[in-house]
Design a protein around this motif. Sequence first.
Motif, PDB file in Angstrom:
ATOM      1  N   MET A  80       0.793  -1.261  -0.129  1.00  0.00           N
ATOM      2  CA  MET A  80      -0.142   0.073   0.146  1.00  0.00           C
ATOM      3  C   MET A  80       0.865   1.208  -0.088  1.00  0.00           C
ATOM      4  O   MET A  80       1.905   1.484   0.999  1.00  0.00           O
ATOM      5  N   SER A  81       0.629   2.034  -0.915  1.00  0.00           N
ATOM      6  CA  SER A  81       1.235   3.502  -0.894  1.00  0.00           C
ATOM      7  C   SER A  81       0.887   4.222   0.140  1.00  0.00           C
ATOM      8  O   SER A  81      -0.113   4.215   0.854  1.00  0.00           O
ATOM      9  N   ASP A  82       1.851   5.298   0.266  1.00  0.00           N
ATOM     10  CA  ASP A  82       1.839   6.340   1.500  1.00  0.00           C
ATOM     11  C   ASP A  82       0.281   7.042   0.983  1.00  0.00           C
ATOM     12  O   ASP A  82      -0.482   7.479   2.138  1.00  0.00           O
ATOM     13  N   VAL A  83      -0.131   7.223  -0.215  1.00  0.00           N
ATOM     14  CA  VAL A  83      -1.566   8.041  -0.419  1.00  0.00           C
ATOM     15  C   VAL A  83      -2.365   7.224  -0.070  1.00  0.00           C
ATOM     16  O   VAL A  83      -3.370   7.545   0.638  1.00  0.00           O
ATOM     17  N   GLU A  84      -2.286   5.737  -0.377  1.00  0.00           N
ATOM     18  CA  GLU A  84      -3.621   5.158  -0.092  1.00  0.00           C
ATOM     19  C   GLU A  84      -3.669   4.961   1.747  1.00  0.00           C
ATOM     20  O   GLU A  84      -4.898   5.033   1.943  1.00  0.00           O
ATOM     21  N   ARG A  85      -2.557   4.662   2.067  1.00  0.00           N
ATOM     22  CA  ARG A  85      -2.548   4.620   3.637  1.00  0.00           C
ATOM     23  C   ARG A  85      -3.186   5.742   4.110  1.00  0.00           C
ATOM     24  O   ARG A  85      -4.067   5.672   5.196  1.00  0.00           O
ATOM     25  N   SER A  86      -2.611   6.944   3.921  1.00  0.00           N
ATOM     26  CA  SER A  86      -3.064   8.301   4.680  1.00  0.00           C
ATOM     27  C   SER A  86      -4.687   8.392   4.192  1.00  0.00           C
ATOM     28  O   SER A  86      -5.411   8.873   4.861  1.00  0.00           O
ATOM     29  N   SER A  87      -5.146   7.865   3.112  1.00  0.00           N
ATOM     30  CA  SER A  87      -6.492   8.119   2.444  1.00  0.00           C
ATOM     31  C   SER A  87      -7.401   7.230   3.522  1.00  0.00           C
ATOM     32  O   SER A  87      -8.270   7.763   3.947  1.00  0.00           O
ATOM     33  N   LEU A  88      -7.037   6.058   3.484  1.00  0.00           N
ATOM     34  CA  LEU A  88      -7.749   5.178   4.432  1.00  0.00           C
ATOM     35  C   LEU A  88      -7.773   5.590   5.983  1.00  0.00           C
ATOM     36  O   LEU A  88      -8.917   5.254   6.533  1.00  0.00           O
ATOM     37  N   LEU A  89      -6.853   6.185   6.385  1.00  0.00           N
ATOM     38  CA  LEU A  89      -6.630   6.321   7.788  1.00  0.00           C
ATOM     39  C   LEU A  89      -7.327   7.736   8.165  1.00  0.00           C
ATOM     40  O   LEU A  89      -7.581   8.362   9.166  1.00  0.00           O
ATOM     41  N   GLY A  90      -7.347   8.439   7.075  1.00  0.00           N
ATOM     42  CA  GLY A  90      -7.862   9.888   7.135  1.00  0.00           C
ATOM     43  C   GLY A  90      -6.736  10.942   7.630  1.00  0.00           C
ATOM     44  O   GLY A  90      -7.281  11.806   8.421  1.00  0.00           O
ATOM     45  N   VAL A  91      -5.685  10.642   7.539  1.00  0.00           N
ATOM     46  CA  VAL A  91      -4.747  11.405   8.165  1.00  0.00           C
ATOM     47  C   VAL A  91      -3.833  11.947   6.988  1.00  0.00           C
ATOM     48  O   VAL A  91      -3.376  11.332   5.849  1.00  0.00           O
ATOM     49  N   GLY A  92      -3.451  13.301   7.182  1.00  0.00           N
ATOM     50  CA  GLY A  92      -2.305  14.016   6.386  1.00  0.00           C
ATOM     51  C   GLY A  92      -2.901  14.089   5.049  1.00  0.00           C
ATOM     52  O   GLY A  92      -3.997  13.760   4.578  1.00  0.00           O
ATOM     53  N   ASN A  93      -1.961  14.593   4.314  1.00  0.00           N
ATOM     54  CA  ASN A  93      -2.346  14.863   2.683  1.00  0.00           C
ATOM     55  C   ASN A  93      -1.110  14.762   2.014  1.00  0.00           C
ATOM     56  O   ASN A  93      -0.677  15.619   1.349  1.00  0.00           O
ATOM     57  N   PRO A  94      -0.515  13.794   1.880  1.00  0.00           N
ATOM     58  CA  PRO A  94       0.662  13.511   1.101  1.00  0.00           C
ATOM     59  C   PRO A  94       0.607  13.716  -0.605  1.00  0.00           C
ATOM     60  O   PRO A  94      -0.508  13.654  -0.926  1.00  0.00           O
ATOM     61  N   LYS A  95       1.793  14.063  -0.965  1.00  0.00           N
ATOM     62  CA  LYS A  95       1.641  14.439  -2.549  1.00  0.00           C
ATOM     63  C   LYS A  95       1.680  13.334  -3.288  1.00  0.00           C
ATOM     64  O   LYS A  95       2.200  12.017  -2.908  1.00  0.00           O
ATOM     65  N   LEU A  96       0.916  13.243  -4.405  1.00  0.00           N
ATOM     66  CA  LEU A  96       0.734  11.971  -5.384  1.00  0.00           C
ATOM     67  C   LEU A  96       2.233  11.735  -6.007  1.00  0.00           C
ATOM     68  O   LEU A  96       2.804  12.728  -6.437  1.00  0.00           O
TER      69      LEU A  96
END
Length: 509
Positions: free
Chosen positions: A455-471
């Motif tokens: 799982m990428s950082d973007v997907e992980r952050s999206s699922l957890l609802g934290v942060g807003n990493p760049k694609l």
Amino acid sequence: MRDLMSKPKLSVHSSGEGSAANNADSNSAQIDNEKRKILSFLNDDICSTILDISFQRMLKKERLITGKALSLGALELWSDDFEGKGDFGQYRSRLFELIKFIASNKPLVAGAKVSERIIMIIKNLLNSPMPAEVSSPTLFILFLSIIPSVRVFRLRSFIVIIFTNFQDLAVMESMQVALESVVSSIFDGSNEFAGGSSEVHVALCGIFEGLLRELLSLNWTEPALVEVLGHYLDAMGPFLKYFSDVVGSVINKLFELLNSLPFVVKDPSTSSARHARLQICTSFIRIAKAADKSILPHMKGIADTMVYLQREGRLLRGEHNLLGEAFLVIASAAGVQQQQEVLAWLLEPLSQQWIQIEWQNNYLSKPLGLVRLFSETAFMWSLFHTITFFEKALKRSGMRKGQSSSTSSSTPHPMASHLSWMLPPLLKLLRAIHSLWSPSVFQVLPGEIKAAMTMSDVERSSLLGVGNPKLSKGALTFIEGSPFDVNKEGYTEPNEADIRNWLKGIRDS
């Protein structure tokens, strides 16, 4: 202004509420009278000035070259250093609310103003001696700073021209949203063109036909310019709904723009052309939504052009999917029977490959069959586009909002007859994908596939609802809700990002 935009509410009271109801109605009438008095002060000159100032405030200072005068005159630019970072989006949305308010109450003023300014920008771009596409003006500035000024006098003049074009293009991009706000407010169908006067109708028709004529006359081929022009044409969609005579010209222009861009992109650095092609195809969807039944007479012409481009090998699968989706949007305005005919036309070629047992046995019968599929890049992406189109066909077919549902219970869904051949291979594919995560299979997978399954950082952050990493570079791009990797279709070397995008796209569909 927001209070003035709100419409008066009609209330119904029971006889027992007596004087309280009368007082409420009296207060409401008084408020409406006050609103009318305020609106009476907003004459054409005041509204025109408000629009002028709004148009000047739609760009950030950081997008333009400091100290360089625009050929369009002075702009009151937002600066992050002065007004603060992060607030520009909210500020800009308020500007568009203001523009919509003026357009709703003074449609002729708003239409004339936005048309006049856009035509002026176009003429400035046309009169410039150089193309307007510049990817990084900062590089030119750095280049100038390290070269002796005596040797680069001509080069400086050359770059000044490019800077002017770049800035005019930035202004034109910002004005597209202003045009969209004006057109949608005037032709949204709720105010009958702000009064319903036939004189107003004729005048508005003349204004926007003149602007559309200017847009259709442009022969731009640079990807950045083509993309902007496509956005301008789909911004005119609500106008096309009421003035259907010009719909055919817009459709022809979109196909002309599509054909003006290179089909084969060998160098990933030139993927702006690929992206522009997808944006033009997306414009078909937006226009189909906005123009509604006005586009129905042109279905055959669109279909014939799609067939021709496919036969000539000048239409990628992702582009065909978007045009097919637009075709389904058009058909939805004509009813269920038309949708069934369109679905049969679009899905029959896909079914011939989809139901073949050979590829299912080769790639889906064993847990490691997908490893072979990932090495067959062309077929891998072919399956991807087939599945995403199934999703779009399901989404775009059926009853539209506002259509009569009296016969919906007795009439089967247009996609119902296709599910019997769609679902079995799809379920096999999903089962094969899920098996990749079983420990016995995962441990023997190539490292590239294992990395793609992480799982990428973007997907992980999206699922957890934290942060807003760049694609990350190469990550999946979404256009009109459909996943497309605009850089990879047509290439033969799969990599970790390709496989990850493919897996995510299949799961999400």
